[in-house]
Enzyme design. Structure first.
Site, PDB file in Angstrom:
ATOM      1  N   ARG A  37       0.837  -1.215   0.000  1.00 20.03           N
ATOM      2  CA  ARG A  37       0.000   0.000   0.000  1.00 20.03           C
ATOM      3  C   ARG A  37       0.866   1.258   0.000  1.00 20.03           C
ATOM      4  NH1 ARG A  37      -5.015  -2.055   3.676  1.00 20.03           N
ATOM      5  NH2 ARG A  37      -6.329  -2.567   1.914  1.00 20.03           N
ATOM      6  N   LYS A 198     -20.240 -14.113   2.080  1.00 22.68           N
ATOM      7  CA  LYS A 198     -21.626 -13.693   2.298  1.00 22.68           C
ATOM      8  C   LYS A 198     -22.364 -13.278   1.036  1.00 22.68           C
ATOM      9  CE  LYS A 198     -22.841 -11.699   6.229  1.00 22.68           C
ATOM     10  NZ  LYS A 198     -22.898 -10.559   7.160  1.00 22.68           N
TER      11      LYS A 198
END
Ligand code: AMP
Length: 394
Positions: A37, A198
Protein backbone atom coordinates in the site's frame (compact mmCIF):
# COMPACT_ATOMS: atom_id res chain seq x y z
CA UNK A 1 -11.94 10.59 -15.25
CA UNK A 2 -13.90 13.82 -15.18
CA UNK A 3 -12.18 14.83 -11.93
CA UNK A 4 -9.08 16.99 -11.58
CA UNK A 5 -5.82 15.07 -11.52
CA UNK A 6 -2.77 15.97 -9.44
CA UNK A 7 -1.24 16.83 -12.83
CA UNK A 8 -3.76 19.69 -13.18
CA UNK A 9 -2.50 21.39 -9.99
CA UNK A 10 0.21 24.02 -9.69
CA UNK A 11 2.18 22.43 -6.85
CA UNK A 12 5.34 24.59 -6.70
CA UNK A 13 5.85 25.83 -3.12
CA UNK A 14 2.26 24.91 -2.18
CA UNK A 15 1.27 23.03 0.96
CA UNK A 16 -0.35 19.83 -0.32
CA UNK A 17 -2.49 17.67 1.96
CA UNK A 18 -2.43 14.14 0.55
CA UNK A 19 -4.73 11.37 1.82
CA UNK A 20 -3.02 8.03 1.30
CA UNK A 21 -4.02 4.51 2.31
CA UNK A 22 -1.19 3.46 4.61
CA UNK A 23 -3.36 0.90 6.39
CA UNK A 24 -0.59 -1.72 6.28
CA UNK A 25 -0.47 -5.01 8.19
CA UNK A 26 1.92 -4.99 11.20
CA UNK A 27 3.29 -7.91 13.22
CA UNK A 28 3.48 -7.86 17.04
CA UNK A 29 6.85 -6.04 16.89
CA UNK A 30 5.29 -3.34 14.69
CA UNK A 31 7.17 -4.48 11.60
CA UNK A 32 5.31 -3.91 8.34
CA UNK A 33 4.60 -7.36 6.86
CA UNK A 34 3.39 -6.07 3.47
CA UNK A 35 4.35 -2.61 2.21
CA UNK A 36 2.42 -2.73 -1.08
CA UNK A 37 0.00 0.00 0.00
CA UNK A 38 2.92 2.37 0.65
CA UNK A 39 4.48 1.47 -2.69
CA UNK A 40 1.14 2.06 -4.44
CA UNK A 41 1.20 5.71 -3.30
CA UNK A 42 4.81 6.38 -4.33
CA UNK A 43 4.07 7.64 -7.83
CA UNK A 44 1.92 10.49 -6.52
CA UNK A 45 4.24 11.21 -3.58
CA UNK A 46 7.33 11.43 -5.83
CA UNK A 47 5.48 13.58 -8.35
CA UNK A 48 4.43 16.13 -5.71
CA UNK A 49 7.97 16.24 -4.30
CA UNK A 50 9.55 16.63 -7.76
CA UNK A 51 7.19 19.54 -8.46
CA UNK A 52 8.43 21.08 -5.18
CA UNK A 53 5.20 20.84 -3.26
CA UNK A 54 5.35 20.82 0.56
CA UNK A 55 3.82 17.42 1.23
CA UNK A 56 1.62 16.71 4.27
CA UNK A 57 0.63 13.03 4.29
CA UNK A 58 -2.42 11.74 6.16
CA UNK A 59 -3.82 8.23 6.61
CA UNK A 60 -5.58 5.90 8.99
CA UNK A 61 -4.17 2.64 10.33
CA UNK A 62 -6.29 -0.15 11.80
CA UNK A 63 -9.26 0.43 14.07
CA UNK A 64 -8.25 2.60 17.04
CA UNK A 65 -11.94 3.50 17.65
CA UNK A 66 -11.34 7.22 18.10
CA UNK A 67 -8.59 6.84 20.75
CA UNK A 68 -4.80 7.23 20.46
CA UNK A 69 -3.29 3.72 20.52
CA UNK A 70 0.49 3.38 20.48
CA UNK A 71 0.33 0.06 18.59
CA UNK A 72 -1.56 1.77 15.74
CA UNK A 73 0.85 4.67 15.32
CA UNK A 74 1.93 5.43 11.74
CA UNK A 75 5.59 5.69 12.87
CA UNK A 76 6.64 2.43 11.14
CA UNK A 77 5.16 3.81 7.91
CA UNK A 78 7.23 7.02 8.17
CA UNK A 79 10.36 4.90 8.52
CA UNK A 80 9.54 2.61 5.57
CA UNK A 81 8.44 5.51 3.36
CA UNK A 82 11.66 7.34 4.09
CA UNK A 83 13.64 4.28 2.90
CA UNK A 84 11.53 4.05 -0.26
CA UNK A 85 11.83 7.70 -1.30
CA UNK A 86 15.37 8.23 -0.02
CA UNK A 87 14.42 11.32 2.02
CA UNK A 88 13.63 12.00 5.66
CA UNK A 89 9.91 11.71 6.47
CA UNK A 90 9.21 13.58 9.66
CA UNK A 91 6.51 12.00 11.84
CA UNK A 92 4.23 14.40 13.73
CA UNK A 93 2.39 12.89 16.69
CA UNK A 94 -1.06 14.29 15.92
CA UNK A 95 -2.95 15.33 12.80
CA UNK A 96 -4.45 18.65 13.98
CA UNK A 97 -3.45 21.41 16.42
CA UNK A 98 -0.78 24.08 16.85
CA UNK A 99 2.17 21.69 16.93
CA UNK A 100 1.13 20.27 13.57
CA UNK A 101 0.71 23.80 12.16
CA UNK A 102 4.24 24.70 13.34
CA UNK A 103 5.69 21.61 11.64
CA UNK A 104 3.84 22.43 8.42
CA UNK A 105 5.16 26.02 8.53
CA UNK A 106 8.69 24.62 8.76
CA UNK A 107 8.32 22.50 5.62
CA UNK A 108 10.62 23.30 2.69
CA UNK A 109 9.45 22.87 -0.94
CA UNK A 110 10.11 19.18 -1.75
CA UNK A 111 9.90 18.28 1.96
CA UNK A 112 7.48 15.76 3.48
CA UNK A 113 5.85 15.06 6.84
CA UNK A 114 3.47 12.31 7.92
CA UNK A 115 0.75 13.16 10.43
CA UNK A 116 -0.42 10.64 13.05
CA UNK A 117 -3.32 8.21 12.54
CA UNK A 118 -6.48 10.17 11.64
CA UNK A 119 -8.71 7.66 13.42
CA UNK A 120 -7.20 8.55 16.80
CA UNK A 121 -9.93 11.23 16.54
CA UNK A 122 -13.57 10.04 16.44
CA UNK A 123 -14.39 13.08 14.26
CA UNK A 124 -12.57 11.49 11.32
CA UNK A 125 -15.08 8.68 10.74
CA UNK A 126 -17.98 10.94 11.75
CA UNK A 127 -16.99 13.29 8.90
CA UNK A 128 -17.13 16.15 11.40
CA UNK A 129 -17.02 19.41 9.47
CA UNK A 130 -14.97 21.38 11.99
CA UNK A 131 -12.36 18.57 12.14
CA UNK A 132 -12.31 18.52 8.32
CA UNK A 133 -11.84 22.30 8.34
CA UNK A 134 -8.92 21.98 10.78
CA UNK A 135 -7.26 19.42 8.51
CA UNK A 136 -7.88 21.57 5.44
CA UNK A 137 -6.49 24.68 7.20
CA UNK A 138 -3.03 23.04 7.11
CA UNK A 139 -2.79 23.21 3.33
CA UNK A 140 -3.40 25.07 0.07
CA UNK A 141 -4.39 22.01 -1.97
CA UNK A 142 -5.78 18.51 -1.39
CA UNK A 143 -4.93 15.28 -3.22
CA UNK A 144 -6.73 12.00 -2.57
CA UNK A 145 -4.89 8.82 -3.52
CA UNK A 146 -6.50 6.48 -0.97
CA UNK A 147 -8.60 4.27 -3.23
CA UNK A 148 -9.02 1.76 -0.36
CA UNK A 149 -11.09 4.29 1.65
CA UNK A 150 -12.73 6.14 -1.26
CA UNK A 151 -16.05 4.40 -0.52
CA UNK A 152 -16.17 6.08 2.91
CA UNK A 153 -17.32 9.67 3.37
CA UNK A 154 -14.89 10.57 6.17
CA UNK A 155 -13.44 13.95 7.16
CA UNK A 156 -10.15 13.23 5.37
CA UNK A 157 -11.77 11.85 2.20
CA UNK A 158 -14.95 13.88 1.71
CA UNK A 159 -15.06 16.60 4.40
CA UNK A 160 -11.82 18.35 3.41
CA UNK A 161 -12.93 18.76 -0.21
CA UNK A 162 -15.43 21.42 0.91
CA UNK A 163 -12.53 23.70 1.86
CA UNK A 164 -9.75 23.06 -0.68
CA UNK A 165 -9.21 22.75 -4.41
CA UNK A 166 -8.89 18.98 -4.70
CA UNK A 167 -7.65 16.37 -7.14
CA UNK A 168 -7.12 12.63 -7.59
CA UNK A 169 -3.69 11.04 -7.34
CA UNK A 170 -2.27 8.58 -9.88
CA UNK A 171 -3.42 5.47 -8.00
CA UNK A 172 -7.07 6.54 -7.88
CA UNK A 173 -6.83 7.53 -11.52
CA UNK A 174 -5.43 4.11 -12.48
CA UNK A 175 -8.01 2.21 -10.41
CA UNK A 176 -10.94 4.12 -11.88
CA UNK A 177 -9.61 3.80 -15.42
CA UNK A 178 -9.43 0.00 -15.11
CA UNK A 179 -12.87 -0.35 -13.55
CA UNK A 180 -14.43 2.10 -16.02
CA UNK A 181 -12.89 0.28 -18.94
CA UNK A 182 -14.25 -3.13 -17.93
CA UNK A 183 -17.65 -1.77 -16.99
CA UNK A 184 -18.29 0.47 -19.96
CA UNK A 185 -16.40 -1.19 -22.81
CA UNK A 186 -15.66 -4.82 -21.93
CA UNK A 187 -14.25 -7.07 -24.62
CA UNK A 188 -16.68 -10.04 -24.77
CA UNK A 189 -17.13 -12.58 -23.42
CA UNK A 190 -17.17 -10.80 -20.06
CA UNK A 191 -16.87 -13.32 -17.22
CA UNK A 192 -17.55 -12.06 -13.71
CA UNK A 193 -16.19 -14.37 -10.99
CA UNK A 194 -17.66 -14.07 -7.54
CA UNK A 195 -16.82 -15.89 -4.33
CA UNK A 196 -16.31 -15.26 -0.63
CA UNK A 197 -18.47 -15.76 2.38
CA UNK A 198 -21.63 -13.69 2.30
CA UNK A 199 -24.33 -13.57 -0.35
CA UNK A 200 -26.01 -10.64 1.39
CA UNK A 201 -22.91 -8.47 0.77
CA UNK A 202 -22.81 -9.41 -2.90
CA UNK A 203 -26.38 -9.42 -4.21
CA UNK A 204 -26.15 -5.73 -5.26
CA UNK A 205 -23.03 -6.43 -7.33
CA UNK A 206 -24.66 -9.45 -9.02
CA UNK A 207 -27.69 -7.32 -9.85
CA UNK A 208 -25.51 -4.68 -11.48
CA UNK A 209 -23.42 -7.27 -13.34
CA UNK A 210 -26.52 -8.89 -14.87
CA UNK A 211 -26.57 -5.90 -17.25
CA UNK A 212 -22.89 -6.15 -18.11
CA UNK A 213 -21.46 -9.67 -17.89
CA UNK A 214 -22.09 -12.60 -20.24
CA UNK A 215 -21.42 -15.18 -17.51
CA UNK A 216 -21.27 -15.07 -13.73
CA UNK A 217 -19.19 -17.79 -12.09
CA UNK A 218 -20.09 -18.29 -8.42
CA UNK A 219 -17.99 -20.19 -5.87
CA UNK A 220 -17.04 -19.85 -2.19
CA UNK A 221 -19.52 -20.14 0.64
CA UNK A 222 -22.05 -17.96 -1.17
CA UNK A 223 -22.52 -20.71 -3.77
CA UNK A 224 -24.27 -22.89 -1.16
CA UNK A 225 -27.11 -20.40 -0.77
CA UNK A 226 -27.50 -20.39 -4.57
CA UNK A 227 -27.46 -24.21 -4.71
CA UNK A 228 -29.97 -24.47 -1.87
CA UNK A 229 -32.22 -21.99 -3.68
CA UNK A 230 -32.13 -24.40 -6.64
CA UNK A 231 -33.18 -27.29 -4.39
CA UNK A 232 -29.77 -28.94 -3.82
CA UNK A 233 -28.54 -30.30 -0.48
CA UNK A 234 -25.68 -28.35 1.12
CA UNK A 235 -25.14 -30.33 4.37
CA UNK A 236 -23.69 -28.16 7.14
CA UNK A 237 -22.07 -25.64 4.77
CA UNK A 238 -22.47 -21.90 5.40
CA UNK A 239 -25.95 -20.90 4.35
CA UNK A 240 -27.89 -17.65 4.48
CA UNK A 241 -31.40 -19.01 4.76
CA UNK A 242 -32.96 -15.53 4.83
CA UNK A 243 -31.50 -14.82 1.38
CA UNK A 244 -33.03 -17.82 -0.43
CA UNK A 245 -36.02 -15.96 -1.83
CA UNK A 246 -33.92 -13.06 -3.08
CA UNK A 247 -31.44 -15.45 -4.67
CA UNK A 248 -34.28 -17.23 -6.49
CA UNK A 249 -35.39 -13.88 -7.90
CA UNK A 250 -31.83 -13.08 -8.98
CA UNK A 251 -31.56 -16.45 -10.74
CA UNK A 252 -34.83 -15.78 -12.55
CA UNK A 253 -33.61 -12.33 -13.64
CA UNK A 254 -30.37 -13.82 -14.94
CA UNK A 255 -32.35 -16.27 -17.05
CA UNK A 256 -34.52 -13.46 -18.43
CA UNK A 257 -31.46 -11.44 -19.38
CA UNK A 258 -29.62 -14.40 -20.90
CA UNK A 259 -26.76 -14.27 -18.39
CA UNK A 260 -25.22 -17.67 -17.79
CA UNK A 261 -24.81 -18.39 -14.04
CA UNK A 262 -22.27 -21.12 -13.33
CA UNK A 263 -22.48 -22.85 -9.94
CA UNK A 264 -20.27 -25.62 -8.48
CA UNK A 265 -20.82 -29.17 -9.78
CA UNK A 266 -18.85 -30.80 -6.96
CA UNK A 267 -17.15 -29.77 -3.72
CA UNK A 268 -14.30 -30.46 -1.35
CA UNK A 269 -15.93 -31.22 2.01
CA UNK A 270 -14.82 -31.94 5.56
CA UNK A 271 -16.59 -32.84 8.79
CA UNK A 272 -14.23 -30.66 10.82
CA UNK A 273 -12.99 -27.34 9.36
CA UNK A 274 -10.51 -26.64 12.17
CA UNK A 275 -8.72 -29.98 11.98
CA UNK A 276 -9.27 -30.22 8.20
CA UNK A 277 -9.81 -33.95 8.78
CA UNK A 278 -11.55 -36.47 6.50
CA UNK A 279 -11.31 -34.28 3.44
CA UNK A 280 -13.14 -35.72 0.45
CA UNK A 281 -14.62 -34.78 -2.89
CA UNK A 282 -18.37 -35.12 -3.36
CA UNK A 283 -19.67 -37.35 -6.15
CA UNK A 284 -22.00 -34.67 -7.44
CA UNK A 285 -23.52 -31.36 -6.49
CA UNK A 286 -25.27 -32.46 -3.25
CA UNK A 287 -23.49 -32.38 0.12
CA UNK A 288 -24.43 -34.99 2.75
CA UNK A 289 -25.72 -33.92 6.12
CA UNK A 290 -22.95 -33.23 8.64
CA UNK A 291 -20.40 -32.31 5.92
CA UNK A 292 -19.17 -28.79 5.18
CA UNK A 293 -18.18 -27.42 1.77
CA UNK A 294 -14.77 -25.71 2.01
CA UNK A 295 -13.69 -25.46 -1.64
CA UNK A 296 -14.89 -26.15 -5.19
CA UNK A 297 -14.19 -29.68 -6.45
CA UNK A 298 -12.11 -30.83 -9.47
CA UNK A 299 -15.03 -31.04 -11.96
CA UNK A 300 -16.01 -27.48 -11.03
CA UNK A 301 -12.43 -26.25 -11.32
CA UNK A 302 -12.32 -27.67 -14.85
CA UNK A 303 -15.65 -26.20 -15.90
CA UNK A 304 -14.98 -22.77 -14.37
CA UNK A 305 -11.45 -22.84 -15.81
CA UNK A 306 -12.68 -23.47 -19.35
CA UNK A 307 -15.10 -20.57 -19.18
CA UNK A 308 -12.35 -18.30 -17.83
CA UNK A 309 -9.65 -19.28 -20.35
CA UNK A 310 -11.78 -18.10 -23.29
CA UNK A 311 -12.93 -14.81 -21.71
CA UNK A 312 -12.19 -11.39 -23.20
CA UNK A 313 -12.74 -9.58 -19.91
CA UNK A 314 -12.55 -10.91 -16.36
CA UNK A 315 -13.44 -9.28 -13.06
CA UNK A 316 -12.89 -11.41 -9.95
CA UNK A 317 -14.07 -10.71 -6.40
CA UNK A 318 -13.92 -13.33 -3.65
CA UNK A 319 -12.14 -16.68 -3.11
CA UNK A 320 -13.63 -20.06 -4.14
CA UNK A 321 -13.02 -21.63 -0.74
CA UNK A 322 -11.31 -21.12 2.61
CA UNK A 323 -8.07 -20.37 0.72
CA UNK A 324 -6.23 -19.19 3.87
CA UNK A 325 -5.85 -22.90 4.72
CA UNK A 326 -3.61 -24.63 2.13
CA UNK A 327 -5.80 -27.73 2.32
CA UNK A 328 -8.74 -25.73 0.96
CA UNK A 329 -6.96 -23.41 -1.45
CA UNK A 330 -6.74 -25.47 -4.66
CA UNK A 331 -10.04 -24.19 -6.10
CA UNK A 332 -9.05 -20.55 -5.69
CA UNK A 333 -5.59 -21.31 -7.10
CA UNK A 334 -7.10 -23.03 -10.16
CA UNK A 335 -9.14 -19.88 -10.91
CA UNK A 336 -6.06 -17.66 -10.64
CA UNK A 337 -4.15 -20.03 -12.95
CA UNK A 338 -6.98 -20.14 -15.49
CA UNK A 339 -6.93 -16.33 -15.60
CA UNK A 340 -3.21 -16.39 -16.39
CA UNK A 341 -3.95 -18.73 -19.32
CA UNK A 342 -6.58 -16.39 -20.79
CA UNK A 343 -5.97 -13.43 -23.09
CA UNK A 344 -8.47 -11.37 -21.10
CA UNK A 345 -8.09 -8.02 -19.42
CA UNK A 346 -8.24 -9.20 -15.81
CA UNK A 347 -9.22 -6.98 -12.90
CA UNK A 348 -8.89 -8.43 -9.42
CA UNK A 349 -10.94 -6.91 -6.59
CA UNK A 350 -8.86 -6.08 -3.52
CA UNK A 351 -9.02 -7.65 -0.07
CA UNK A 352 -9.04 -11.45 0.08
CA UNK A 353 -8.87 -11.96 -3.68
CA UNK A 354 -5.73 -9.81 -3.94
CA UNK A 355 -4.28 -11.71 -0.95
CA UNK A 356 -5.03 -15.04 -2.67
CA UNK A 357 -3.37 -13.98 -5.94
CA UNK A 358 -0.31 -12.85 -3.95
CA UNK A 359 -0.24 -16.13 -2.02
CA UNK A 360 -0.02 -18.01 -5.34
CA UNK A 361 2.60 -15.51 -6.62
CA UNK A 362 0.58 -14.71 -9.75
CA UNK A 363 0.29 -10.93 -9.26
CA UNK A 364 2.45 -10.11 -12.26
CA UNK A 365 0.15 -12.08 -14.57
CA UNK A 366 -2.99 -10.03 -13.82
CA UNK A 367 -3.79 -6.80 -15.69
CA UNK A 368 -4.79 -4.96 -12.52
CA UNK A 369 -5.04 -5.86 -8.84
CA UNK A 370 -7.12 -3.32 -6.99
CA UNK A 371 -5.89 -1.88 -3.69
CA UNK A 372 -9.45 -1.52 -2.39
CA UNK A 373 -11.72 -4.47 -1.52
CA UNK A 374 -14.76 -2.57 -0.27
CA UNK A 375 -14.20 0.33 -2.67
CA UNK A 376 -13.96 -1.89 -5.75
CA UNK A 377 -17.06 -3.85 -4.74
CA UNK A 378 -19.01 -0.61 -4.29
CA UNK A 379 -17.85 0.63 -7.69
CA UNK A 380 -18.88 -2.68 -9.30
CA UNK A 381 -22.30 -2.25 -7.69
CA UNK A 382 -22.63 0.86 -9.85
CA UNK A 383 -22.51 3.21 -6.87
CA UNK A 384 -20.51 6.40 -6.56
CA UNK A 385 -17.46 6.50 -4.30
CA UNK A 386 -17.88 9.62 -2.10
CA UNK A 387 -14.11 10.17 -1.79
CA UNK A 388 -13.92 10.48 -5.57
CA UNK A 389 -17.18 12.22 -6.44
CA UNK A 390 -16.31 14.97 -3.91
CA UNK A 391 -13.11 15.94 -5.79
CA UNK A 392 -13.06 19.08 -7.95
CA UNK A 393 -14.30 18.62 -11.53
CA UNK A 394 -11.83 19.05 -14.36
P1 AMP B 1 -15.71 -12.09 1.53
O1 AMP B 1 -15.16 -11.09 2.50
O2 AMP B 1 -17.20 -12.17 1.51
O3 AMP B 1 -15.10 -11.96 0.15
O4 AMP B 1 -15.26 -13.52 2.09
C1 AMP B 1 -13.95 -13.96 2.09
C2 AMP B 1 -13.86 -15.12 3.02
O5 AMP B 1 -14.73 -16.15 2.57
C3 AMP B 1 -12.50 -15.76 3.11
O6 AMP B 1 -11.95 -15.49 4.38
C4 AMP B 1 -12.77 -17.23 2.92
O7 AMP B 1 -12.10 -18.06 3.85
C5 AMP B 1 -14.26 -17.33 3.11
N1 AMP B 1 -14.83 -18.50 2.42
C6 AMP B 1 -14.72 -18.84 1.14
N2 AMP B 1 -15.30 -20.02 0.89
C7 AMP B 1 -15.80 -20.47 2.08
C8 AMP B 1 -16.50 -21.63 2.50
N3 AMP B 1 -16.79 -22.60 1.62
N4 AMP B 1 -16.87 -21.72 3.80
C9 AMP B 1 -16.56 -20.75 4.67
N5 AMP B 1 -15.89 -19.63 4.35
C10 AMP B 1 -15.51 -19.48 3.06
Amino acid sequence: MDKKSVKDLDLQGKKVLMRADFNVPLDSDKNITDDSRIKAALKTINYILEKKGKLILISHLGRPKGQPKEELSLRPVAKRLSQLIGKPVKMVDDCIGQKVKDEVDGLEPGGVILLENLRFHPQEKANDQSFAKDLASLADLYVNDAFGTAHRAHASTEGVTHFLDSAAGFLIDKEINYFQKVLTDPKPPFVFILGGAKVSDKIPVIENMLDKANSIVIGGAMAYTFLKAKGQEVGSSLLEADMLELVQKTLAKAKEKGVDILLPLDHIVTDDIKAGKNLKTTEGVDIESGWIGVDIGPKTQKEFGEKIKTAGTIVWNGPMGIFENDLFSQGTKSIAEAITESQAVSVIGGGDTAAAVKKFQLEEKMSHISTGGGASLQYLEGKELPGISALSDK
